[in-house]
Write a protein that holds these residues in place. Structure first.
Motif, PDB file in Angstrom:
ATOM      1  N   ARG A 157       0.734  -0.972   0.026  1.00 19.42           N
ATOM      2  CA  ARG A 157       0.022   0.121   0.057  1.00 19.42           C
ATOM      3  C   ARG A 157       0.993   1.157  -0.061  1.00 19.42           C
ATOM      4  O   ARG A 157       1.742   1.336   0.886  1.00 19.42           O
ATOM      5  CB  ARG A 157      -0.824  -0.005   1.125  1.00 19.42           C
ATOM      6  CG  ARG A 157      -1.730  -1.171   1.448  1.00 19.42           C
ATOM      7  CD  ARG A 157      -2.970  -1.233   0.263  1.00 19.42           C
ATOM      8  NE  ARG A 157      -3.600  -2.269   0.552  1.00 19.42           N
ATOM      9  CZ  ARG A 157      -3.803  -3.173  -0.239  1.00 19.42           C
ATOM     10  NH1 ARG A 157      -3.256  -3.157  -1.581  1.00 19.42           N
ATOM     11  NH2 ARG A 157      -4.780  -4.380  -0.189  1.00 19.42           N
ATOM     12  N   GLY A 158       0.486   1.970  -0.894  1.00 17.35           N
ATOM     13  CA  GLY A 158       1.420   3.442  -1.129  1.00 17.35           C
ATOM     14  C   GLY A 158       1.343   4.256   0.070  1.00 17.35           C
ATOM     15  O   GLY A 158       2.341   5.002   0.318  1.00 17.35           O
ATOM     16  N   HIS A 159       0.354   4.205   0.790  1.00 16.96           N
ATOM     17  CA  HIS A 159       0.122   5.172   1.949  1.00 16.96           C
ATOM     18  C   HIS A 159       1.007   4.776   2.994  1.00 16.96           C
ATOM     19  O   HIS A 159       1.457   5.523   3.993  1.00 16.96           O
ATOM     20  CB  HIS A 159      -1.103   5.217   2.648  1.00 16.96           C
ATOM     21  CG  HIS A 159      -2.089   4.117   3.038  1.00 16.96           C
ATOM     22  ND1 HIS A 159      -2.338   3.176   2.524  1.00 16.96           N
ATOM     23  CD2 HIS A 159      -2.031   3.710   4.185  1.00 16.96           C
ATOM     24  CE1 HIS A 159      -2.776   2.072   2.971  1.00 16.96           C
ATOM     25  NE2 HIS A 159      -2.262   2.336   4.159  1.00 16.96           N
ATOM     26  N   MET A 219       2.276   8.862  -4.616  1.00 16.01           N
ATOM     27  CA  MET A 219       2.355   9.555  -3.453  1.00 16.01           C
ATOM     28  C   MET A 219       2.973  10.723  -3.770  1.00 16.01           C
ATOM     29  O   MET A 219       3.877  10.889  -4.442  1.00 16.01           O
ATOM     30  CB  MET A 219       3.121   8.672  -2.205  1.00 16.01           C
ATOM     31  CG  MET A 219       3.415   9.514  -0.945  1.00 16.01           C
ATOM     32  SD  MET A 219       4.474   8.650   0.219  1.00 16.01           S
ATOM     33  CE  MET A 219       6.126   8.764  -0.442  1.00 16.01           C
ATOM     34  N   ALA A 241       4.034   6.827   2.676  1.00 18.22           N
ATOM     35  CA  ALA A 241       3.729   8.567   3.118  1.00 18.22           C
ATOM     36  C   ALA A 241       3.942   8.291   4.447  1.00 18.22           C
ATOM     37  O   ALA A 241       4.506   9.631   5.193  1.00 18.22           O
ATOM     38  CB  ALA A 241       2.351   8.653   2.920  1.00 18.22           C
ATOM     39  N   ALA A 279       3.462  14.154   3.137  1.00 15.33           N
ATOM     40  CA  ALA A 279       3.436  13.352   2.201  1.00 15.33           C
ATOM     41  C   ALA A 279       1.708  12.899   2.112  1.00 15.33           C
ATOM     42  O   ALA A 279       1.129  12.539   3.204  1.00 15.33           O
ATOM     43  CB  ALA A 279       4.125  12.116   2.597  1.00 15.33           C
ATOM     44  N   ARG A 280       1.144  12.781   1.015  1.00 22.61           N
ATOM     45  CA  ARG A 280       0.021  12.395   0.920  1.00 22.61           C
ATOM     46  C   ARG A 280      -0.315  11.495  -0.363  1.00 22.61           C
ATOM     47  O   ARG A 280       0.267  11.270  -1.330  1.00 22.61           O
ATOM     48  CB  ARG A 280      -0.849  13.558   0.581  1.00 22.61           C
ATOM     49  CG  ARG A 280      -0.747  14.327  -0.530  1.00 22.61           C
ATOM     50  CD  ARG A 280      -1.956  15.166  -0.721  1.00 22.61           C
ATOM     51  NE  ARG A 280      -1.592  16.135  -2.033  1.00 22.61           N
ATOM     52  CZ  ARG A 280      -1.674  15.732  -3.403  1.00 22.61           C
ATOM     53  NH1 ARG A 280      -2.166  14.405  -3.497  1.00 22.61           N
ATOM     54  NH2 ARG A 280      -1.576  16.571  -4.362  1.00 22.61           N
ATOM     55  N   PRO A 281      -1.354  10.484  -0.117  1.00 20.93           N
ATOM     56  CA  PRO A 281      -1.407   9.876  -1.534  1.00 20.93           C
ATOM     57  C   PRO A 281      -1.958  10.641  -2.372  1.00 20.93           C
ATOM     58  O   PRO A 281      -2.495  11.505  -2.588  1.00 20.93           O
ATOM     59  CB  PRO A 281      -2.831   8.821  -1.031  1.00 20.93           C
ATOM     60  CG  PRO A 281      -2.818   8.867   0.256  1.00 20.93           C
ATOM     61  CD  PRO A 281      -2.285  10.382   0.874  1.00 20.93           C
ATOM     62  N   GLU A 306      -0.719   3.378  -5.733  1.00 24.02           N
ATOM     63  CA  GLU A 306      -1.214   4.517  -6.282  1.00 24.02           C
ATOM     64  C   GLU A 306       0.011   5.498  -5.940  1.00 24.02           C
ATOM     65  O   GLU A 306       0.761   5.227  -5.137  1.00 24.02           O
ATOM     66  CB  GLU A 306      -2.509   4.887  -5.479  1.00 24.02           C
ATOM     67  CG  GLU A 306      -2.118   5.398  -4.043  1.00 24.02           C
ATOM     68  CD  GLU A 306      -3.551   5.932  -3.442  1.00 24.02           C
ATOM     69  OE1 GLU A 306      -3.939   6.959  -3.910  1.00 24.02           O
ATOM     70  OE2 GLU A 306      -3.902   5.516  -2.452  1.00 24.02           O
ATOM     71  N   THR A 319       6.777  10.999   6.129  1.00 26.33           N
ATOM     72  CA  THR A 319       6.708  11.932   6.974  1.00 26.33           C
ATOM     73  C   THR A 319       7.365  11.770   8.441  1.00 26.33           C
ATOM     74  O   THR A 319       7.939  12.860   9.033  1.00 26.33           O
ATOM     75  CB  THR A 319       5.016  12.115   7.462  1.00 26.33           C
ATOM     76  OG1 THR A 319       4.519  12.221   6.402  1.00 26.33           O
ATOM     77  CG2 THR A 319       4.866  13.193   8.195  1.00 26.33           C
ATOM     78  N   GLU A 325       6.939  13.114  -6.771  1.00 25.77           N
ATOM     79  CA  GLU A 325       6.018  12.197  -6.973  1.00 25.77           C
ATOM     80  C   GLU A 325       6.795  10.884  -6.751  1.00 25.77           C
ATOM     81  O   GLU A 325       7.566  10.479  -7.541  1.00 25.77           O
ATOM     82  CB  GLU A 325       5.202  12.279  -8.189  1.00 25.77           C
ATOM     83  CG  GLU A 325       4.164  11.238  -8.276  1.00 25.77           C
ATOM     84  CD  GLU A 325       3.207  11.330  -9.689  1.00 25.77           C
ATOM     85  OE1 GLU A 325       3.031  10.546 -10.347  1.00 25.77           O
ATOM     86  OE2 GLU A 325       2.811  12.600  -9.962  1.00 25.77           O
ATOM     87  N   ARG A 332       6.145   6.882  -7.238  1.00 29.47           N
ATOM     88  CA  ARG A 332       5.335   5.666  -7.597  1.00 29.47           C
ATOM     89  C   ARG A 332       5.986   4.542  -7.287  1.00 29.47           C
ATOM     90  O   ARG A 332       6.874   3.894  -8.046  1.00 29.47           O
ATOM     91  CB  ARG A 332       5.228   5.699  -9.187  1.00 29.47           C
ATOM     92  CG  ARG A 332       4.773   6.979  -9.546  1.00 29.47           C
ATOM     93  CD  ARG A 332       4.797   7.309 -11.171  1.00 29.47           C
ATOM     94  NE  ARG A 332       4.317   8.547 -11.714  1.00 29.47           N
ATOM     95  CZ  ARG A 332       4.606   9.236 -12.849  1.00 29.47           C
ATOM     96  NH1 ARG A 332       5.139   8.526 -13.752  1.00 29.47           N
ATOM     97  NH2 ARG A 332       4.138  10.287 -13.097  1.00 29.47           N
TER      98      ARG A 332
END
Length: 167
Positions: free
Chosen positions: A62-64, A95, A67, A106-108, A93, A71, A87, A89
């Motif tokens: 999971r990309g989050h 980030m 994130a 950092a955010r999705p 998804e 952070t 960005e 990848r």
């Protein structure tokens, strides 16, 4: 997740606030009590970095997750410079990592005209960002980098993290 957030809110660890448009979901922030956990969570994140990107029993990455690690572990080495956006990848998804005034968020989701784009496995991506791999070595292992590499260098972890190898 909703139940966990409610429990954390009731325990006084996080507080909920409504996000301004275009976000349609509430934001959660650490309370002063929750901030006391930052060091513990940072160390747990460092400890778990070697496991990032390892598939266990077919689980998806999971990309989050990146994130959260970004952070906690990265910082803006040029806080007085113009903001940068990178960005990443490395999961299902993209980030976006953004700096402004010394703060790093950092955010999705993708960026609009990011200064740099990093594409590759979670292990290679975090290896680069945490200082375990330099740009050249990361690229030789298959990490794709486009744009302004100085933006990437600006947000890398201040010191390589012991035990977070990415080879």
């Amino acid at each position: 997740l909703a139940d966990r957030l409610r429990d954390l809110e009731q325990a006084g660890i996080v507080s909920r606030e409504e996000a301004p448009p275009p976000f349609a979901r509430p934001l959660f922030r650490l309370t002063p009590r929750g901030e006391e956990l930052r060091g513990v969570v940072r160390e747990l994140t460092r400890w778990g970095l070697p496991l990032i990107g390892e598939s266990i029993h077919g689980e998806a990455f999971r990309g989050h997750w990146l994130a959260a690690a970004a952070t906690l572990l990265l910082e803006d080495s040029a806080p007085d410079a113009a903001p940068v956006a990178i960005e990443v990848r490395a999961g299902e998804e993209p980030m976006l990592i953004v700096t402004a005034g010394g703060a790093l968020q950092a955010r999705p989701g993708p960026g609009v005209n990011p200064d740099a784009i990093i594409s590759g496995t979670p292990r290679l991506t975090m290896g680069l960002l945490t200082g375990m791999l330099d740009l050249e070595h990361a690229q030789s292992l298959g990490l794709e980098i486009s744009g302004d590499t100085s933006a990437i260098e600006r947000i890398r972890a201040p010191l390589p993290l012991v035990g977070a190898g990415a080879s």
